[in-house]
Design a protein around this motif. Structure first.
Motif, mmCIF file in Angstrom:
data_model
loop_
_atom_site.group_PDB
_atom_site.id
_atom_site.type_symbol
_atom_site.label_atom_id
_atom_site.label_comp_id
_atom_site.label_asym_id
_atom_site.label_seq_id
_atom_site.Cartn_x
_atom_site.Cartn_y
_atom_site.Cartn_z
ATOM 1 N N SER A 42 56.964 92.404 45.270
ATOM 2 C CA SER A 42 56.463 91.756 44.389
ATOM 3 C C SER A 42 55.248 92.090 43.949
ATOM 4 O O SER A 42 54.501 93.057 44.686
ATOM 5 N N ASP A 43 55.023 92.333 42.527
ATOM 6 C CA ASP A 43 53.738 93.014 42.072
ATOM 7 C C ASP A 43 52.789 91.774 41.656
ATOM 8 O O ASP A 43 51.893 92.057 40.754
ATOM 9 N N ASN A 44 52.851 90.577 42.294
ATOM 10 C CA ASN A 44 51.839 89.636 41.926
ATOM 11 C C ASN A 44 50.361 89.871 42.662
ATOM 12 O O ASN A 44 49.642 89.286 42.159
ATOM 13 N N GLY A 45 50.293 90.959 43.356
ATOM 14 C CA GLY A 45 49.027 91.310 43.755
ATOM 15 C C GLY A 45 48.450 90.535 45.008
ATOM 16 O O GLY A 45 47.393 90.714 45.497
ATOM 17 N N GLN A 46 49.504 89.767 45.502
ATOM 18 C CA GLN A 46 49.075 88.929 46.581
ATOM 19 C C GLN A 46 49.765 89.458 47.803
ATOM 20 O O GLN A 46 50.539 90.324 48.026
ATOM 21 N N SER A 47 48.644 89.224 49.163
ATOM 22 C CA SER A 47 49.327 89.484 50.434
ATOM 23 C C SER A 47 49.589 90.839 50.429
ATOM 24 O O SER A 47 50.471 91.246 51.161
ATOM 25 N N VAL A 48 48.568 91.741 50.307
ATOM 26 C CA VAL A 48 48.860 93.201 50.350
ATOM 27 C C VAL A 48 48.753 93.482 52.160
ATOM 28 O O VAL A 48 49.457 94.194 52.716
ATOM 29 N N ARG A 49 47.994 92.379 52.825
ATOM 30 C CA ARG A 49 48.277 92.453 54.205
ATOM 31 C C ARG A 49 48.886 91.067 54.591
ATOM 32 O O ARG A 49 48.743 90.106 53.734
ATOM 33 N N PRO A 50 49.337 91.001 55.876
ATOM 34 C CA PRO A 50 50.051 89.633 56.171
ATOM 35 C C PRO A 50 49.066 88.361 56.231
ATOM 36 O O PRO A 50 47.933 88.846 56.674
ATOM 37 N N ALA A 51 49.460 87.198 55.773
ATOM 38 C CA ALA A 51 48.315 86.377 55.791
ATOM 39 C C ALA A 51 47.909 85.881 57.233
ATOM 40 O O ALA A 51 48.777 86.062 57.929
ATOM 41 N N MET A 52 46.676 85.280 57.202
ATOM 42 C CA MET A 52 46.099 84.816 58.521
ATOM 43 C C MET A 52 45.527 83.408 58.380
ATOM 44 O O MET A 52 44.836 83.385 57.326
ATOM 45 N N GLY A 53 45.687 82.502 59.214
ATOM 46 C CA GLY A 53 45.046 81.206 59.041
ATOM 47 C C GLY A 53 45.843 80.307 59.952
ATOM 48 O O GLY A 53 46.136 80.489 61.393
ATOM 49 N N TRP A 54 45.997 78.883 59.481
ATOM 50 C CA TRP A 54 46.174 77.880 60.268
ATOM 51 C C TRP A 54 47.134 77.039 59.438
ATOM 52 O O TRP A 54 47.100 76.990 58.133
ATOM 53 N N SER A 55 48.287 76.471 60.012
ATOM 54 C CA SER A 55 49.256 75.647 59.221
ATOM 55 C C SER A 55 49.316 74.107 60.002
ATOM 56 O O SER A 55 49.527 74.161 61.287
ATOM 57 N N SER A 56 49.471 73.150 59.472
ATOM 58 C CA SER A 56 49.585 71.892 60.012
ATOM 59 C C SER A 56 50.672 71.403 60.580
ATOM 60 O O SER A 56 50.804 70.434 61.538
ATOM 61 N N TRP A 57 52.042 72.171 60.274
ATOM 62 C CA TRP A 57 53.143 71.708 61.097
ATOM 63 C C TRP A 57 53.304 71.530 62.351
ATOM 64 O O TRP A 57 53.751 70.386 63.023
ATOM 65 N N SER A 58 52.855 72.410 63.300
ATOM 66 C CA SER A 58 53.123 72.421 64.471
ATOM 67 C C SER A 58 52.610 71.426 65.336
ATOM 68 O O SER A 58 53.071 70.722 66.100
ATOM 69 N N PHE A 59 51.230 71.224 65.204
ATOM 70 C CA PHE A 59 50.533 70.205 66.051
ATOM 71 C C PHE A 59 50.329 68.989 65.275
ATOM 72 O O PHE A 59 50.587 67.784 65.768
ATOM 73 N N VAL A 60 49.918 69.099 63.859
ATOM 74 C CA VAL A 60 49.684 67.777 63.338
ATOM 75 C C VAL A 60 51.067 67.236 62.795
ATOM 76 O O VAL A 60 51.108 65.917 62.865
ATOM 77 N N ARG A 61 51.952 68.067 62.544
ATOM 78 C CA ARG A 61 53.411 67.580 62.202
ATOM 79 C C ARG A 61 53.671 66.496 61.049
ATOM 80 O O ARG A 61 53.068 66.875 59.917
ATOM 81 N N ARG A 62 53.892 65.152 61.322
ATOM 82 C CA ARG A 62 54.148 64.370 59.929
ATOM 83 C C ARG A 62 53.123 63.400 59.864
ATOM 84 O O ARG A 62 53.207 62.564 58.892
ATOM 85 N N THR A 63 52.081 63.664 60.533
ATOM 86 C CA THR A 63 50.681 62.889 59.910
ATOM 87 C C THR A 63 49.663 63.612 59.734
ATOM 88 O O THR A 63 48.419 63.514 60.182
ATOM 89 N N PRO A 64 49.633 64.525 58.528
ATOM 90 C CA PRO A 64 48.564 64.984 58.215
ATOM 91 C C PRO A 64 47.660 63.875 57.436
ATOM 92 O O PRO A 64 48.041 63.062 56.647
ATOM 93 N N THR A 65 46.442 64.170 57.800
ATOM 94 C CA THR A 65 45.404 63.377 56.942
ATOM 95 C C THR A 65 44.232 64.487 56.368
ATOM 96 O O THR A 65 44.009 65.503 56.904
ATOM 97 N N GLU A 66 43.656 63.796 55.414
ATOM 98 C CA GLU A 66 42.280 64.617 54.921
ATOM 99 C C GLU A 66 41.262 64.731 56.121
ATOM 100 O O GLU A 66 40.897 65.967 56.057
ATOM 101 N N ALA A 67 41.050 63.919 56.925
ATOM 102 C CA ALA A 67 40.070 64.103 58.063
ATOM 103 C C ALA A 67 40.524 65.075 58.984
ATOM 104 O O ALA A 67 39.906 65.894 59.569
ATOM 105 N N LYS A 68 41.844 65.225 59.509
ATOM 106 C CA LYS A 68 42.689 66.111 60.470
ATOM 107 C C LYS A 68 42.438 67.524 59.770
ATOM 108 O O LYS A 68 42.045 68.640 60.347
ATOM 109 N N LEU A 69 42.893 67.703 58.470
ATOM 110 C CA LEU A 69 42.654 69.106 57.965
ATOM 111 C C LEU A 69 41.388 69.611 57.759
ATOM 112 O O LEU A 69 41.222 70.741 58.108
#
Length: 465
Positions: A35-62
């Motif tokens: 892809s030549d969209n200029g994104q993710s020259v290196r693998p993304a790093m961060g956090w995702s809500s699915w594993s721990f927060v799962r089906r109950t994400p909220t503004e406060a939790k994020l």
């Protein structure tokens, strides 16, 4: 420049300098048709809500997880994405509640300030915001025949009501017929909305071969949105279409979920988050997908379940092997754990810049030994050094794992550094070996002797632990 913008710019510059100093330059050899969209020259790093927060994400939790990325120091080691996964939407008996243009509506009970306010908070911390969608158009949009923003078309003009798309939440998503006028414009309107909210990363879930037209449409829409957006595909995508995923997106999930769904809560939520069998299956998929990874497009092995100690379902040895495999595969490093309760052992793992550097070097390793519980992986970086990982993937019994330098890619001797401990092991001739506990790994960097200013190796035997 506002104060918030200045904080973010300074933080991101600091992260860039840290990562650049910790890793070699990207290897020049790379897969074709990225892809030549200029994104993710290196693998993304961060956090995702699915594993721990799962089906109950909220503004406060994020917000709490975003704040923890900063307070724990993880942001300063490159973990910058805060990704809101599924269940941000509002549902009724017919599926997703939609806005006046047929797009999913935000569940304001969970996100009273709206998505833009959440993204603004995340951005104010020097972080990036990720979001979630699945292919298709909602049944409620078709039933109401909502207009497509900026056009004379309506939902019924583009929906194929004979087929329903995969969706894990409200369901009731029809396929879109991209041969119909208004179809691309509908996706464009959604992408513009996400861009206006401040989305930096978009995961489109439930994607399979039949959804290639959707992936193409979203690729076009994100490019036209006016905002740089990292484009991620999920999950368990067929490797037969790997060249297509690479051309259109920045990462793609190579298997199903790493979560075990074996916790005590509803839908298997809660601890443990995963188990070794769900992690160890990634060894084979990482090997089969290896050739398709490179700058701009990465094989995504799913969430990295480090952060909460043994309760995630893995021993400390298994967690190190988990991280080592992800790093060797150059997979995105998206944490799935509760960062507000960061375990000190795991924090030491996650802030090890030598490990992060292996992930961020832009090279996906090859498996060169695969014998029962014994595995060895190797990759050559652009400066001529090699990174080699030895694994005992078993759950009982120690194993002596070894590799000849000729299998790695050179002959003679090599100067070895242990990347987990940082200890220098000296110049070792011909081969390297280690006795590993069940689930244990050894990760080394090797500089071939022909690039050393030495006349002979200082030792001939491999390290034994």
């Amino acid at each position: 420049m506002t104060g918030t913008t200045r904080v973010r710019a300074l933080a991101m510059a600091a992260v860039g300098l840290l990562i650049a100093s910790a890793i070699p330059l990207l290897a020049t050899a790379r897969p074709a048709a990225a892809s030549d969209n200029g994104q993710s020259v290196r693998p993304a790093m961060g956090w995702s809500s699915w594993s721990f927060v799962r089906r109950t994400p909220t503004e406060a939790k994020l917000k709490a997880q975003a704040d923890a990325l900063v307070s724990t120091g993880l942001r300063d080691h490159g973990f910058v994405y805060v990704n809101l996964d599924d269940f941000w939407q509002k549902c009724d008996d017919n599926g997703f509640v939609v806005d006046s243009f047929g797009r999913w509506s935000v569940d304001t009970a969970k996100f009273p300030g709206g998505i833009k306010a959440l993204a603004d908070h995340i951005h104010s911390k020097g972080l990036k915001f990720g979001f979630y969608v699945t292919p298709g158009i909602a049944k409620n949009a078709v039933t109401r025949n909502t207009p497509i923003e900026g056009t004379s078309y309506h939902a019924k003009d583009i929906a194929d009501t004979s087929k329903t798309e995969k969706n894990y939440n409200c369901k009731n998503m029809y396929y879109i017929d991209y041969g119909k006028p208004g179809a691309q414009e509908f996706v464009n309107s959604w992408a513009r909305q996400f861009a206006s909210w401040g989305v930096d990363y978009l995961k489109i879930d439930g994607v399979g071969s039949a959804d290639i037209p959707d992936v193409q449409a979203w690729d076009k829409a994100l490019r036209a949105s006016g905002r740089p957006i990292n484009f991620a595909l999920s999950n368990n995508l067929p490797v037969a279409n790997a060249s297509t995923w690479r051309q259109l997106a920045n990462s793609w999930r190579t298997q199903g979920d790493v979560e075990c769904y074996c916790g005590p809560g509803s839908n298997g939520s809660g601890y443990p988050l995963t188990d070794w069998s769900h992690v160890s299956t990634r060894f084979n998929s990482a090997a089969s997908w290896q050739q398709h990874a490179g700058p701009g497009g990465w094989n995504d092995l799913d969430s990295l379940e480090l952060g909460n100690g043994d309760q995630v379902g893995l021993t400390a040895d298994q967690r190190r092997s988990h991280f080592t495999l992800w790093a060797m595969a150059a997979s995105p490093l998206l944490l799935g754990t509760d960062l507000t309760q960061l375990d000190p052992v795991d924090k030491a793992m996650l802030t090890n810049d030598r490990l992060i550097g292996v992930d961020q070097d832009g090279v996906a390793a090859k498996r060169i030994v695969n014998s029962g519980v014994k595995q060895v992986w190797s990759k050559k970086e652009s400066d001529g050094q090699y990174v080699v990982a030895l694994f005992n993937t078993g759950t009982s019994g120690s194993a002596s794992v070894s590799v000849d330098w000729s299998q790695v890619g050179f002959t003679g001797s090599g100067d070895v550094t242990d990347l987990w401990s940082g200890s220098h092991k000296g110049v070792i001739a011909d081969s390297y070996g280690a006795t590993l506990r069940p689930g244990e790994t050894r990760l080394i960097r090797v500089k071939p002797a022909d690039s050393l200013k030495v006349s002979a190796p200082s030792r001939a035997e491999g390290e034994q632990s």
